[in-house]
Design a protein around this motif. Structure first.
Motif, PDB file in Angstrom:
ATOM      1  N   LYS A  11       0.814  -1.223   0.000  1.00  0.00           N
ATOM      2  CA  LYS A  11       0.000   0.000   0.000  1.00  0.00           C
ATOM      3  C   LYS A  11       0.854   1.283   0.000  1.00  0.00           C
ATOM      4  CE  LYS A  11      -3.993  -2.152   2.267  1.00  0.00           C
ATOM      5  NZ  LYS A  11      -5.048  -1.995   3.278  1.00  0.00           N
ATOM      6  N   TYR A  51     -12.599  -2.174  -3.716  1.00  0.00           N
ATOM      7  CA  TYR A  51     -13.110  -2.247  -2.341  1.00  0.00           C
ATOM      8  C   TYR A  51     -14.637  -2.128  -2.282  1.00  0.00           C
ATOM      9  CZ  TYR A  51      -8.484  -2.120  -0.106  1.00  0.00           C
ATOM     10  OH  TYR A  51      -7.233  -2.436   0.354  1.00  0.00           O
ATOM     11  N   ILE A 111      -4.581   1.257  11.281  1.00  0.00           N
ATOM     12  CA  ILE A 111      -5.499   0.283  10.666  1.00  0.00           C
ATOM     13  C   ILE A 111      -5.730   0.620   9.194  1.00  0.00           C
ATOM     14  CG2 ILE A 111      -7.625   1.469  11.333  1.00  0.00           C
ATOM     15  CD1 ILE A 111      -8.819  -1.338  11.909  1.00  0.00           C
TER      16      ILE A 111
HETATM   17  P1  CMP Z   1      -7.519  -4.487   3.640  1.00  0.00           P
HETATM   18  O1  CMP Z   1      -7.057  -5.846   3.955  1.00  0.00           O
HETATM   19  O2  CMP Z   1      -6.919  -3.818   2.452  1.00  0.00           O
HETATM   20  O3  CMP Z   1      -9.109  -4.520   3.460  1.00  0.00           O
HETATM   21  C1  CMP Z   1      -9.916  -3.392   3.699  1.00  0.00           C
HETATM   22  C2  CMP Z   1      -9.174  -2.292   4.374  1.00  0.00           C
HETATM   23  O4  CMP Z   1      -9.979  -1.362   5.039  1.00  0.00           O
HETATM   24  C3  CMP Z   1      -8.294  -2.885   5.462  1.00  0.00           C
HETATM   25  O5  CMP Z   1      -7.234  -3.589   4.897  1.00  0.00           O
HETATM   26  C4  CMP Z   1      -7.932  -1.647   6.247  1.00  0.00           C
HETATM   27  O6  CMP Z   1      -6.819  -0.974   5.715  1.00  0.00           O
HETATM   28  C5  CMP Z   1      -9.178  -0.818   6.058  1.00  0.00           C
HETATM   29  N1  CMP Z   1      -9.972  -0.847   7.267  1.00  0.00           N
HETATM   30  C6  CMP Z   1     -10.564  -1.880   7.836  1.00  0.00           C
HETATM   31  N2  CMP Z   1     -11.204  -1.529   8.947  1.00  0.00           N
HETATM   32  C7  CMP Z   1     -11.020  -0.225   9.066  1.00  0.00           C
HETATM   33  C8  CMP Z   1     -11.439   0.723  10.006  1.00  0.00           C
HETATM   34  N3  CMP Z   1     -12.194   0.369  11.057  1.00  0.00           N
HETATM   35  N4  CMP Z   1     -11.042   1.967   9.830  1.00  0.00           N
HETATM   36  C9  CMP Z   1     -10.299   2.306   8.757  1.00  0.00           C
HETATM   37  N5  CMP Z   1      -9.864   1.455   7.817  1.00  0.00           N
HETATM   38  C10 CMP Z   1     -10.228   0.190   7.981  1.00  0.00           C
END
Ligand code: CMP
Length: 140
Positions: A11, A51, A111
């Motif tokens: 990322k 997404y 996160i």
């Molecule tokens: P990823 O595995 O790329 O899948 C979805 C993404 O959303 C996850 O990794 C995080 O980077 C992001 N994500 C998931 N939960 C949250 C949250 N509560 N707040 C912000 N971003 C999130």
């Protein structure tokens, strides 16, 4: 155990800190082989489509903005039980919950800026690989 494929994204927080090689080294040391890789600048439409499953979540807009804030490296990884192997080395989504020695514990900032994405099932791995790669770009 069967050799399978999974899909990975390094990322923008990681590419910005010049961690492409460091993250890839951890993937390789976990027994995964990079069989396709390209550095791209995702468009807003691409990120929203990728997404789409999260589009009702409150963090969707910020997630899309983050994913287009800089280049990413999309990869196809191959190995025994690749989806699980990759998820194990990535660690928990929130780096605060990730185990020592995982990519997210080592490198993630938050996160959202959690350095890597990995498919969560064989079925989604195929969908995600097909979203970014033609079969002829994948060389095992
Ligand atoms: P990823 O595995 O790329 O899948 C979805 C993404 O959303 C996850 O990794 C995080 O980077 C992001 N994500 C998931 N939960 C949250 C949250 N509560 N707040 C912000 N971003 C999130």
């Amino acid at each position: 155990m069967a050799v399978t494929r999974t899909f990975s994204i390094i990322k923008p927080d990681a590419t910005r800190r010049n961690l492409t090689g460091a993250v890839t080294k951890m993937l390789e040391e976990a027994g995964l082989r990079v069989v396709a890789s390209k550095r791209i600048q995702m468009t807003k439409e691409q990120a929203e489509g990728f997404y789409a499953v999260h589009k009702e979540r409150p963090f969707f807009g910020e997630l899309v903005d983050f994913m287009i804030s800089g280049p990413v490296v999309v990869q196809v990884l191959e190995g025994e039980d690749a989806v699980k192997r990759n998820r194990d080395v990535m660690g928990a989504t929130n780096p605060a919950d990730a185990d020592d020695g995982t990519i997210r514990k080592t490198y993630a900032e938050s996160i959202e800026a959690n350095s890597v994405h990995g498919s969560d099932s064989d079925e989604n791995a195929k969908i995600e690989i097909d979203y970014f790669f033609d079969e002829k770009e994948i060389v095992g």
